[in-house]
Design an enzyme around this catalytic site. Sequence first.
Site, PDB file in Angstrom:
ATOM      1  N   ALA A   1      49.111  11.058  92.893  1.00  0.00           N
ATOM      2  CA  ALA A   1      48.718  12.423  92.547  1.00  0.00           C
ATOM      3  C   ALA A   1      49.731  13.418  93.083  1.00  0.00           C
ATOM      4  CB  ALA A   1      47.331  12.713  93.118  1.00  0.00           C
TER       5      ALA A   1
ATOM      6  N   ARG B   1      41.516  48.562  43.620  1.00  0.00           N
ATOM      7  CA  ARG B   1      40.371  48.621  44.548  1.00  0.00           C
ATOM      8  C   ARG B   1      40.436  47.583  45.665  1.00  0.00           C
ATOM      9  NH1 ARG B   1      35.358  48.186  41.049  1.00  0.00           N
ATOM     10  NH2 ARG B   1      36.767  47.628  39.340  1.00  0.00           N
TER      11      ARG B   1
ATOM     12  N   GLY C   1      31.971  45.350  28.273  1.00  0.00           N
ATOM     13  CA  GLY C   1      31.923  45.431  26.823  1.00  0.00           C
ATOM     14  C   GLY C   1      30.625  44.783  26.343  1.00  0.00           C
TER      15      GLY C   1
HETATM   16  C1  UD1 Z   1      37.428  43.736  29.926  1.00  0.00           C
HETATM   17  C2  UD1 Z   1      36.895  43.650  28.496  1.00  0.00           C
HETATM   18  C3  UD1 Z   1      35.378  43.871  28.521  1.00  0.00           C
HETATM   19  C4  UD1 Z   1      34.715  42.849  29.424  1.00  0.00           C
HETATM   20  C5  UD1 Z   1      35.344  42.888  30.803  1.00  0.00           C
HETATM   21  C6  UD1 Z   1      34.821  41.750  31.622  1.00  0.00           C
HETATM   22  C7  UD1 Z   1      38.631  44.469  27.011  1.00  0.00           C
HETATM   23  C8  UD1 Z   1      39.142  45.614  26.239  1.00  0.00           C
HETATM   24  N1  UD1 Z   1      37.528  44.675  27.698  1.00  0.00           N
HETATM   25  O1  UD1 Z   1      37.215  45.043  30.373  1.00  0.00           O
HETATM   26  O2  UD1 Z   1      34.852  43.758  27.214  1.00  0.00           O
HETATM   27  O3  UD1 Z   1      33.325  43.110  29.504  1.00  0.00           O
HETATM   28  O4  UD1 Z   1      36.764  42.779  30.734  1.00  0.00           O
HETATM   29  O5  UD1 Z   1      35.262  41.883  32.947  1.00  0.00           O
HETATM   30  O6  UD1 Z   1      39.211  43.405  26.970  1.00  0.00           O
HETATM   31  N2  UD1 Z   1      44.756  42.929  32.152  1.00  0.00           N
HETATM   32  C9  UD1 Z   1      46.087  42.727  31.910  1.00  0.00           C
HETATM   33  N3  UD1 Z   1      46.802  43.699  31.280  1.00  0.00           N
HETATM   34  C10 UD1 Z   1      46.227  44.852  30.870  1.00  0.00           C
HETATM   35  C11 UD1 Z   1      44.860  45.058  31.131  1.00  0.00           C
HETATM   36  C12 UD1 Z   1      44.154  44.075  31.764  1.00  0.00           C
HETATM   37  O7  UD1 Z   1      46.656  41.689  32.273  1.00  0.00           O
HETATM   38  O8  UD1 Z   1      46.945  45.685  30.302  1.00  0.00           O
HETATM   39  C13 UD1 Z   1      43.991  41.868  32.823  1.00  0.00           C
HETATM   40  C14 UD1 Z   1      43.445  42.268  34.170  1.00  0.00           C
HETATM   41  O9  UD1 Z   1      44.342  41.879  35.211  1.00  0.00           O
HETATM   42  C15 UD1 Z   1      42.139  41.500  34.247  1.00  0.00           C
HETATM   43  C16 UD1 Z   1      41.711  41.387  32.800  1.00  0.00           C
HETATM   44  O10 UD1 Z   1      42.878  41.580  32.038  1.00  0.00           O
HETATM   45  O11 UD1 Z   1      42.324  40.193  34.771  1.00  0.00           O
HETATM   46  C17 UD1 Z   1      40.639  42.389  32.422  1.00  0.00           C
HETATM   47  O12 UD1 Z   1      41.117  43.670  32.673  1.00  0.00           O
HETATM   48  P1  UD1 Z   1      40.140  44.830  33.126  1.00  0.00           P
HETATM   49  O13 UD1 Z   1      40.916  46.065  33.295  1.00  0.00           O
HETATM   50  O14 UD1 Z   1      39.298  44.376  34.251  1.00  0.00           O
HETATM   51  O15 UD1 Z   1      39.251  44.960  31.802  1.00  0.00           O
HETATM   52  P2  UD1 Z   1      37.895  45.756  31.653  1.00  0.00           P
HETATM   53  O16 UD1 Z   1      38.208  47.133  31.284  1.00  0.00           O
HETATM   54  O17 UD1 Z   1      37.056  45.507  32.819  1.00  0.00           O
END
Ligand code: UD1
Length: 454
Positions: A418, A13, A134
């Site tokens: 000047a 995004r 979550g």
């Molecule tokens: C996650 C949490 C959720 C919480 C929310 C807060 C889980 C399953 N869920 O959800 O409970 O309320 O964050 O913002 O943990 N990332 C990785 N590798 C991956 C997936 C994510 O490095 O495979 C990193 C992302 O770059 C990010 C963070 O982990 O910095 C969170 O990932 P995101 O996809 O935003 O998680 P949410 O689904 O929002």
Amino acid sequence: MNIVILAAGQGKRMYSNLPKVLHPLAGKALVLHVIDTARALSPRRLCIVYGHGGEAVRSALDAPDLSWALQEPQLGTGHAVRQALPFLDGQGTTLVLYGDVPLIQAETLRRLVHAAADGLAVLTVELTDPQGYGRIVRDPAGNVARIVEQKDASAEERAIHEINTGIMAMPAERLGEWLSRLSSDNAQHEYYLTDIVGIAVAAGLPVRTTRPDHAWEVLGVNSKTQLAELERIAQRTLAEKLMEQGVRLADPARIDVRGELRCARDVFIDINCVFEGQVTLDEAVEVGPNCVLKNARIGAGTRLAAFTHIEDAVVGADGRIGPFARLRPGAELAEDVHVGNFVEIKKSTVAAHSKANHLAYIGDATIGRRVNIGAGTITCNYDGANKHRTVIEDDAFIGSDTQLVAPVTVGRGATLGAGTTLTRDAPPDSLTVSRVRQASVAGWKRPVKKSQTT
Ligand code: UD1
Ligand code: MG
């Protein structure tokens, strides 16, 4: 303690070629804010989980205290932390942070880590609109039972307002085993780190929650709009710190610090100033409106008038600079130097009490003490191939509209008339003029327009 920073997410995004966590906030990459806060906690291991194409992140930030775990493909937050395990210490606490949650404060994290001393601790907040997060599910006694993701939650669970910020701390020695038990049998087919909460509860470990000192600490960046919102929060916080240290700001909402600004006592900063890199303002410095200062040091008592632009330069004490002055890299001004409007100085030293008050270009020059540089003076430092130096010794007076064709020296106490185009050295204590002598033609008549004959 171990700290793991999750930064493998794509950041779709942001609609940008730049990896999300490298976008700047207050002049510093998002993830570098998190790294620096992590460093303040002196972890034994600091590991960043980065994703495919994240080599740019790694090369931009690499440092001896960081280890890098590649997560490819990205199968969820639990899977991400698992990639970090080989780089972690099996003892103590492991703290998980997000690379796109840049404003988290060390104090909040210290409390969270403390709460995880004998179990697991989750940083949570209450949101009026918990959509997308979550949820923290508690048992009838109020103890944390598990975390359920929005997409897996029942209508009843979605009504919970306490959410998981994503930041949590847990015992390092249990983490490997817990992560190996995660399943991707859920709505997103991901390995959820959040599932370790239910596992810890089943194992009989205490699960505690703590709150951040400020709600803004846990805000994440997913879009340029959120990035701009966090920038305002970061700037407001920086402005408050400056005012607490005694700096007077004309308007704390109209200052931008993109780096480190150090101020001594009684500094005043007018509106719309931008400070980049390392900037130091000594005692009683006044910065007028709309100034831009990058990697600069300004001496005590100096006043910078409106629209002054300074980069990689040093200004001594009691100077008067601007309005509309430009000090470029390598400009070094001693005390009581005056630089006025539309004067540009580059790679030059200007000794004490010298003045260039209007319309001048001074490049590759060494200017002595008490030198007066007239309006329109130009050091012709560049011959199209090489740069040459101009030396102007103490007490010289440079008349207006003078060109100094470098390399050239103006001797001590010399005066240039000047309009002089100086191509050879001007001897000390003499007048040097290269101007054509003035002549008048008495009775000379202007031409008159011939009458039109057709
Ligand atoms: C996650 C949490 C959720 C919480 C929310 C807060 C889980 C399953 N869920 O959800 O409970 O309320 O964050 O913002 O943990 N990332 C990785 N590798 C991956 C997936 C994510 O490095 O495979 C990193 C992302 O770059 C990010 C963070 O982990 O910095 C969170 O990932 P995101 O996809 O935003 O998680 P949410 O689904 O929002
Ligand atoms: Mg998220």
